[in-house]
Scaffold this motif. Sequence first.
Motif, mmCIF file in Angstrom:
data_model
loop_
_atom_site.group_PDB
_atom_site.id
_atom_site.type_symbol
_atom_site.label_atom_id
_atom_site.label_comp_id
_atom_site.label_asym_id
_atom_site.label_seq_id
_atom_site.Cartn_x
_atom_site.Cartn_y
_atom_site.Cartn_z
ATOM 1 N N CYS A 1 44.260 44.028 38.575
ATOM 2 C CA CYS A 1 43.289 45.120 38.699
ATOM 3 C C CYS A 1 42.626 44.985 40.070
ATOM 4 O O CYS A 1 42.108 43.924 40.406
ATOM 5 N N CYS B 1 34.801 44.194 33.577
ATOM 6 C CA CYS B 1 35.298 45.172 34.542
ATOM 7 C C CYS B 1 35.692 46.451 33.803
ATOM 8 O O CYS B 1 36.494 46.420 32.870
ATOM 9 N N GLU C 1 39.971 46.260 41.193
ATOM 10 C CA GLU C 1 38.512 46.237 41.114
ATOM 11 C C GLU C 1 37.974 44.809 40.974
ATOM 12 O O GLU C 1 37.035 44.412 41.650
ATOM 13 N N CYS C 2 38.578 44.032 40.079
ATOM 14 C CA CYS C 2 38.062 42.683 39.791
ATOM 15 C C CYS C 2 39.030 41.612 40.271
ATOM 16 O O CYS C 2 38.832 40.432 39.992
ATOM 17 N N CYS D 1 39.671 48.048 34.101
ATOM 18 C CA CYS D 1 40.738 47.342 33.370
ATOM 19 C C CYS D 1 40.255 46.872 31.999
ATOM 20 O O CYS D 1 40.972 46.177 31.288
HETATM 21 ZN ZN LIG Z 1 39.394 44.823 36.470
#
Ligand SMILES: [Zn+2]
Length: 378
Positions: A207, A151, A209-210, A154
């Motif tokens: 995070c 990712c 995003e992930c 992060c």
């Molecule tokens: Zn991440």
Amino acid sequence: MGKDYYETLGVDKSATQDEIKSAYRRLAKKYHPDVSEEPKEVAEAKFKEISEAYEVLSDPEKRTTYDTYGSDAVNSQFSGGGFSWDDFTHAEDISDIFGDFFGNIFGGGRSGQQSRGPRQGNSLRMDIEISLLDALNGVKKEVQVPHTVTCAPCKGTGGKDGKVSTCGQCNGTGQVRSVRQTMFGNMVSVSDCPKCHGTGKSYEERCPECRGSGYTQKTSKVEVSIPKGVDEGSTLTLRGLGDASYNGGPPGDLYVIIHVKKDKAFDRDGANLWTGITTTYPRLVLGGQEEVRTLEGEKVILTIPKGTQVGSVLRINGKGMPRSANSSTRGDMFVRVKIDVPSKVTKEEAELLQKLDNGAGPKKSKIRKKLDDLSEKI
Ligand SMILES: [Zn+2]
Ligand SMILES: [Zn+2]
């Protein structure tokens, strides 16, 4: 009465640590209840007995105590005043033999030894089919590779903006000891910390995003350069194009397996190609020429020598497959000769054929001679 741990493992009193370990591994393979041929109760008892012996003899301190004072002295050191699975600390010494089903008993999953340090991500496999012509020339193929990648926001830490701290569950060691109820009683195993996956790191905010995993799913477009001359089953290794590591190790690799489609006109035999042509009876008898196409479509004139038999194989040098990716030489092309026997003939043709056939039997050589004379004049 004391126990003879050396006898249990079948080793000498002077055995080295390696000898003790291999003896234990050999016996574990025989008596592990999941694989043993003995009745389950017998196997379990025997497996526990060898494990106790191994627990003592593999530990230099316990071994010295045992050598000096006997088994009673070490037994009193075990948690319940005797050996139980709680005291067994060497699951990892045999977990590689028993793989996943070993985990069923010890609950450990991955062994401690392998869990230390970053691990490479999973390697992936992909199959590609190419034509024989592509195998002749080499080809570039664009493929879609679904895999996980580290990712980016992060940097694989799982923490928002890459902010990380020490994992509270394992205090940064990446490993936890867990006790499990099993058919052998309580068992202790050392395994990767489930919270931090063995990284020893933690984060306060995930995070987004992930969602904290440290990696994301992605389909990457990859151009695969397939070298000329590849054969069915050839494997190309593309480093780093497998899945991302979940704990900071390098990504896995991508293995591309090449399959070469069967060609309609050509059979391949290593660096040589085989094909066939259909010619006529007179050309076989008198000699002649035929036009054949190579795999790449080039027209080549093939000379048929006088008196060529049906099924004969003629060779065209250097029109086979590349001998290797780096070689400029090619194998040969072999052409098997056939004739087309007409199912219908005209009256005139029939008469001509009839004339030829009069030479059958003892007179055959005469006809042959005539034909040879004829061909010389041509
Ligand atoms: Zn991440
Ligand atoms: Zn942890």
